[in-house]
Design a protein around this motif. Sequence first.
Motif, PDB file in Angstrom:
ATOM      1  N   ALA A  25       0.853  -1.187   0.000  1.00  0.00           N
ATOM      2  CA  ALA A  25       0.000   0.000   0.000  1.00  0.00           C
ATOM      3  C   ALA A  25       0.889   1.236   0.000  1.00  0.00           C
ATOM      4  N   VAL A  26       0.449   2.261  -0.723  1.00  0.00           N
ATOM      5  CA  VAL A  26       1.276   3.449  -0.915  1.00  0.00           C
ATOM      6  C   VAL A  26       0.465   4.716  -0.653  1.00  0.00           C
ATOM      7  N   PHE A  27       0.998   5.601   0.184  1.00  0.00           N
ATOM      8  CA  PHE A  27       0.398   6.918   0.396  1.00  0.00           C
ATOM      9  C   PHE A  27       1.126   7.961  -0.439  1.00  0.00           C
ATOM     10  N   THR A  28       0.366   8.906  -0.988  1.00  0.00           N
ATOM     11  CA  THR A  28       0.988  10.066  -1.627  1.00  0.00           C
ATOM     12  C   THR A  28       0.010  11.236  -1.579  1.00  0.00           C
ATOM     13  N   GLY A  29       0.445  12.408  -2.062  1.00  0.00           N
ATOM     14  CA  GLY A  29      -0.408  13.589  -2.012  1.00  0.00           C
ATOM     15  C   GLY A  29      -0.656  14.164  -3.392  1.00  0.00           C
ATOM     16  N   ALA A  30      -1.814  14.757  -3.590  1.00  0.00           N
ATOM     17  CA  ALA A  30      -2.127  15.421  -4.855  1.00  0.00           C
ATOM     18  C   ALA A  30      -1.630  16.863  -4.814  1.00  0.00           C
ATOM     19  N   GLY A  31      -1.066  17.321  -5.914  1.00  0.00           N
ATOM     20  CA  GLY A  31      -0.619  18.711  -5.973  1.00  0.00           C
ATOM     21  C   GLY A  31       0.802  18.871  -5.462  1.00  0.00           C
ATOM     22  N   ASP A  32       1.103  20.057  -4.957  1.00  0.00           N
ATOM     23  CA  ASP A  32       2.486  20.383  -4.579  1.00  0.00           C
ATOM     24  C   ASP A  32       2.876  19.857  -3.206  1.00  0.00           C
ATOM     25  N   TYR A  33       1.887  19.708  -2.307  1.00  0.00           N
ATOM     26  CA  TYR A  33       2.176  19.243  -0.955  1.00  0.00           C
ATOM     27  C   TYR A  33       1.981  17.731  -0.847  1.00  0.00           C
ATOM     28  N   TYR A  34       2.767  17.130   0.057  1.00  0.00           N
ATOM     29  CA  TYR A  34       2.417  15.769   0.464  1.00  0.00           C
ATOM     30  C   TYR A  34       1.242  15.871   1.430  1.00  0.00           C
ATOM     31  N   CYS A  35       1.446  16.577   2.534  1.00  0.00           N
ATOM     32  CA  CYS A  35       0.366  16.750   3.510  1.00  0.00           C
ATOM     33  C   CYS A  35       0.806  17.767   4.552  1.00  0.00           C
ATOM     34  N   SER A  36      -0.037  18.764   4.801  1.00  0.00           N
ATOM     35  CA  SER A  36       0.319  19.808   5.761  1.00  0.00           C
ATOM     36  C   SER A  36      -0.086  19.451   7.185  1.00  0.00           C
ATOM     37  N   GLY A  37      -0.470  18.199   7.412  1.00  0.00           N
ATOM     38  CA  GLY A  37      -0.748  17.748   8.771  1.00  0.00           C
ATOM     39  C   GLY A  37      -2.192  17.929   9.190  1.00  0.00           C
ATOM     40  N   ASN A  38      -2.388  17.961  10.474  1.00  0.00           N
ATOM     41  CA  ASN A  38      -3.725  18.083  11.051  1.00  0.00           C
ATOM     42  C   ASN A  38      -4.336  19.434  10.685  1.00  0.00           C
ATOM     43  N   ASP A  39      -5.570  19.426  10.191  1.00  0.00           N
ATOM     44  CA  ASP A  39      -6.252  20.686   9.885  1.00  0.00           C
ATOM     45  C   ASP A  39      -6.676  21.336  11.198  1.00  0.00           C
ATOM     46  N   LEU A  40      -6.092  22.495  11.496  1.00  0.00           N
ATOM     47  CA  LEU A  40      -6.334  23.095  12.816  1.00  0.00           C
ATOM     48  C   LEU A  40      -7.783  23.546  12.994  1.00  0.00           C
ATOM     49  N   THR A  41      -8.527  23.683  11.896  1.00  0.00           N
ATOM     50  CA  THR A  41      -9.943  24.022  12.063  1.00  0.00           C
ATOM     51  C   THR A  41     -10.724  22.838  12.635  1.00  0.00           C
ATOM     52  N   ASN A  42     -10.100  21.646  12.695  1.00  0.00           N
ATOM     53  CA  ASN A  42     -10.730  20.549  13.431  1.00  0.00           C
ATOM     54  C   ASN A  42     -11.082  20.991  14.854  1.00  0.00           C
ATOM     55  N   PHE A  43     -10.240  21.853  15.413  1.00  0.00           N
ATOM     56  CA  PHE A  43     -10.489  22.334  16.781  1.00  0.00           C
ATOM     57  C   PHE A  43     -11.400  23.549  16.785  1.00  0.00           C
ATOM     58  N   THR A  44     -11.024  24.550  15.979  1.00  0.00           N
ATOM     59  CA  THR A  44     -11.704  25.842  16.096  1.00  0.00           C
ATOM     60  C   THR A  44     -13.131  25.780  15.585  1.00  0.00           C
ATOM     61  N   SER A  45     -13.431  24.817  14.711  1.00  0.00           N
ATOM     62  CA  SER A  45     -14.779  24.769  14.156  1.00  0.00           C
ATOM     63  C   SER A  45     -15.636  23.693  14.824  1.00  0.00           C
ATOM     64  N   ALA A  46     -15.104  23.047  15.861  1.00  0.00           N
ATOM     65  CA  ALA A  46     -15.847  21.955  16.492  1.00  0.00           C
ATOM     66  C   ALA A  46     -17.115  22.498  17.151  1.00  0.00           C
ATOM     67  N   ALA A  47     -18.228  21.771  16.937  1.00  0.00           N
ATOM     68  CA  ALA A  47     -19.522  22.239  17.452  1.00  0.00           C
ATOM     69  C   ALA A  47     -19.499  22.345  18.978  1.00  0.00           C
ATOM     70  N   GLY A  48     -18.957  21.343  19.643  1.00  0.00           N
ATOM     71  CA  GLY A  48     -18.997  21.322  21.101  1.00  0.00           C
ATOM     72  C   GLY A  48     -17.871  22.114  21.765  1.00  0.00           C
ATOM     73  N   GLY A  49     -17.101  22.863  20.975  1.00  0.00           N
ATOM     74  CA  GLY A  49     -16.012  23.634  21.553  1.00  0.00           C
ATOM     75  C   GLY A  49     -14.754  22.802  21.684  1.00  0.00           C
ATOM     76  N   MET A  50     -13.702  23.425  22.243  1.00  0.00           N
ATOM     77  CA  MET A  50     -12.390  22.792  22.316  1.00  0.00           C
ATOM     78  C   MET A  50     -12.401  21.491  23.124  1.00  0.00           C
ATOM     79  N   GLU A  51     -13.121  21.466  24.237  1.00  0.00           N
ATOM     80  CA  GLU A  51     -13.061  20.261  25.075  1.00  0.00           C
ATOM     81  C   GLU A  51     -13.630  19.054  24.335  1.00  0.00           C
ATOM     82  N   GLU A  52     -14.774  19.252  23.738  1.00  0.00           N
ATOM     83  CA  GLU A  52     -15.374  18.173  22.952  1.00  0.00           C
ATOM     84  C   GLU A  52     -14.445  17.780  21.800  1.00  0.00           C
ATOM     85  N   ALA A  53     -13.870  18.780  21.155  1.00  0.00           N
ATOM     86  CA  ALA A  53     -12.953  18.510  20.041  1.00  0.00           C
ATOM     87  C   ALA A  53     -11.726  17.736  20.514  1.00  0.00           C
TER      88      ALA A  53
END
Lengths: 274, 274, 274
Positions: free
Chosen positions: C68-96
Amino acid sequence: PSSEASSQGKRGADEKVQESKDIVVTSEDGITKIMLNRPAKKNALTFEMYKEIILTLKNASTDNSAIAVFTGAGDYYCSGNDLTNFTSAAGGMEEAANQGAVVLREFVNSFIDFPKPLVAVVNGPAVGIAVTLLGLFDAVYASDKATFHTPFSHLGQSPEACSSYTFPKMMGSAKATEMLLFGKKLTAREAWAQGLVSEVFPDSTFEKEVWTRLRAYAKLPPNSMRISKELIRNNEKEKLHAVNAEECTTLKARWLSEECINAIMNFVSRKAKL
Amino acid sequence: PSSEASSQGKRGADEKVQESKDIVVTSEDGITKIMLNRPAKKNALTFEMYKEIILTLKNASTDNSAIAVFTGAGDYYCSGNDLTNFTSAAGGMEEAANQGAVVLREFVNSFIDFPKPLVAVVNGPAVGIAVTLLGLFDAVYASDKATFHTPFSHLGQSPEACSSYTFPKMMGSAKATEMLLFGKKLTAREAWAQGLVSEVFPDSTFEKEVWTRLRAYAKLPPNSMRISKELIRNNEKEKLHAVNAEECTTLKARWLSEECINAIMNFVSRKAKL
Amino acid sequence: PSSEASSQGKRGADEKVQESKDIVVTSEDGITKIMLNRPAKKNALTFEMYKEIILTLKNASTDNSAIAVFTGAGDYYCSGNDLTNFTSAAGGMEEAANQGAVVLREFVNSFIDFPKPLVAVVNGPAVGIAVTLLGLFDAVYASDKATFHTPFSHLGQSPEACSSYTFPKMMGSAKATEMLLFGKKLTAREAWAQGLVSEVFPDSTFEKEVWTRLRAYAKLPPNSMRISKELIRNNEKEKLHAVNAEECTTLKARWLSEECINAIMNFVSRKAKL
């Protein structure tokens, strides 16, 4: 620099201490030198040679040498396990696999347990178990003509001599896998960069430079060296024995698998046609 | 770049926090700087200096600095254990060996347990325990004038500061043995290639470049750094303590061995004749 | 070289096996190719993508591919965790944070447990968890345009994906700390020197050379490769699971710390102002 030509028959320092065709053991300058001597077969290891090396290491553990050194006669260091160990076995593959796993485990244990500094003088290409064993050596000096090749997957097999543990520990899995799973062959320089080799020498001065250095090392306080090695080895001796046992069990099953039998048959018949 | 010249007497940030002749501790810009300051003896470590460093690290664990940094005054980083610790001991070698093993174990433990990023700024040659300890540091910056030398066998001794564990783990046994058993001296570049050194700098810009970088690192969120280090260290803290204990027991026996006593006597009398 | 354009809907070899926007999974030539496909966001990982990758690896464990092989589309491989996972979480930071720690642990476990050779084709910059995960891959091929950056301390966070264990093991603490605590960004060549990358290729020939090689590897006896990987991984699988659990617990606490919340808020507001 060794004493193959020295007087024989008596047991002692600076003399030939064991008689054999395929393994030549000499002792000089505080060094037990173990030479694989089957150059017509690129020093491939027969069952008999495995057993002889076990005895040789046992003797070298308690003789009056300070260090022990492996090297190969001729152009090769060692082409690994002689595949005719399987194809020529009297009892067929199953018997050969059972016997092979027992011998292999004892053989590798004798390297794990060897109490003095153990050095490989890699004079040419190394293949299979001749490569994986290097992870159990204390120092590895290589000619720039040496190569390091472990085509286990190509032969339907799996890593041995604790390399499933020592190689990833030494070089990280990104590089260990290329060798152990994908069968990538390394140059001496690459093997050096990955920690498998202590130093690489031009082939033209290899023997001279290495043996000069080894004779100097063999003059260091022997108890200090033995005790320092014991400290290092004890950190993982138990782990190494467990890994060896697991690898041998796995390899025995591999030897009886269709993938492996087909691969060996192909290999041997290709050789026979040459 | 440090604050040796700053006001003294009061305890606090950006001030000299401890008074001593052979160890100079200063605190500035979030960095506790611990300077070995016995340049006439190449910063060799006396029993007193071991004890002082233990206390210094204890203080630095809870002060308001973000990171702690070791370096040496003068041309040497540190020439290792001062061998007169043995030859000048009031109670003779046996008493010195007993006392030495206790102090050494506590000394090394204080490095194993230090909770903040610990950095070595290796300004010149490092010998013996000054080298082996580096395996317990989090980052090591070296001048290209630095060398790394562990002549344990030459002195009839054995590795300490957990190097029997950290060195083979870091560089593989083929390279660790050359250092720890055969006493091979490494250049800064070689030490870098083997993972012992994070980065090598030209001596002319060494101090400036390294301290600029360290001041930037010391501004990073301190809890994150401390907690990240704790995660890393906890993976082997128990193992490191066990290795340290074993190494000290082994070394105590070595110090009383004929090989070691002869080697130290030779070394000291050679020095005395110069 | 992959088969994104191939027919869809049926499950089987040489066909697109899963439908998605942000993760594109294809199967061809014995290779399951998993492409991160969110190039407008530099392939940053959303919670949904984490969950999708868990399922994808589960499927790939038992499909008829050899690797199995991982790769990325475009110029980046992967910029990591999307930080909006936290800031946009419905239940706030603790729930996130709670949810994030559960998903992260399961996500990393799916890499620890993946039974076939797992290869990363790093086509461009990798950040955060896209870097740390590489320690769980079996081979990593990088374009010379790739970089490797883990600014955990800068974001008030701590290492994940077992990197607190795999990175010091692979490169020694002197180099692991520079990455994991001090956030040093590595070039592809530096990452190669430190064992994180198997081989670096010029960007112009990267895709062609790597996929040619991977197609050859995928033809090797699949059972041998799977069993050899199992031997290697079993040496530390238990340890890896324990490390992953500990890292996730630590990171959950970090996510709710003032250092981390401030750092993320600053990061997101800087981005918003651009």
